[in-house]
Design a protein around this motif. Structure first.
Motif: not given
Length: 145
Positions: A119-132, A47-62
Motif C-alpha cells: 500500500e502506498a500513500k502520499l501526503s504532504n510530500g511524504l510517501l509512505h509505503i507499507t509492504v506486509q 516490524t513483525d508484520r510489515a516493512l515500512e518505507i518512507y520516501a521524502f518527496a516534497p514538491g512531487i505531483d502524485p
C-alpha cells in the motif's frame, strides 16, 4: 595573485566532485543498507508484520509517481519539475541545491515480503509505503501443553 589561479567557487567544485565520486562508488541499495544522497531520501524500518518505507518527496505531483514491485524489487520512480529562472527573466542563479528531473530508487525486499500486501500513500510530500510480510513468516506463539 591566487584569485587569478583558482575559480571563485573552488569549494563548490570540490564538493560536486566528491558527490560525483561517492555516487559512482555506491552499490545498489537493499533493505539492510541504503546509501545516502539519493532522491528521494528514504527511511526504512520493519516490524513483525510489515516493512515500512518512507520516501521524502516534497514538491512531487502524485500523478508523476510510480511505485512498482516486481521479483522482490521495489521501485520508486517519478519526476520533479524544476523552478529555475527563465532565460527571458535575465536572472542569475547563484546556488541550486534542489534536485530536479527524473529519479528512480530501487531496493531489494526480503524474501518474506508479500507482493499482494503493498500500500502506498502520499501526503504532504511524504510517501509512505507499507509492504506486509507473508503470514507464514510472521511470528506466532505456540502454547506448551
Amino acid at each position: 595573485m591566487y584569485r587569478a589561479l583558482f575559480p571563485r567557487d573552488l569549494f563548490a567544485e570540490i564538493d560536486r566532485l566528491q558527490r560525483d565520486m561517492r555516487q559512482a562508488a555506491d552499490l545498489s541499495p537493499s533493505i539492510r543498507g541504503l546509501p545516502r544522497d539519493g532522491f528521494p531520501a528514504l527511511n526504512v524500518g520493519s516490524t513483525d508484520r510489515a516493512l515500512e518505507i518512507y520516501a521524502f518527496a516534497p514538491g512531487i505531483d502524485p500523478a508523476s509517481l510510480e511505485v512498482t514491485l516486481e521479483r522482490g524489487l521495489l521501485t520508486i520512480a517519478g519526476e520533479r519539475k524544476g523552478i529555475t529562472p527563465r532565460p527571458e527573466d535575465k536572472a542569475t542563479l547563484h546556488i541550486n541545491e534542489r534536485f530536479e528531473g527524473a529519479f528512480r530508487r530501487v531496493m531489494t525486499l526480503p524474501e518474506d515480503a508479500d507482493p499482494e500486501g503493498v500500500e502506498a500513500k502520499l501526503s504532504n510530500g511524504l510517501l509512505h509505503i507499507t509492504v506486509q510480510r507473508q503470514v507464514a513468516a510472521q511470528p506466532r506463539r505456540i502454547t506448551v501443553q
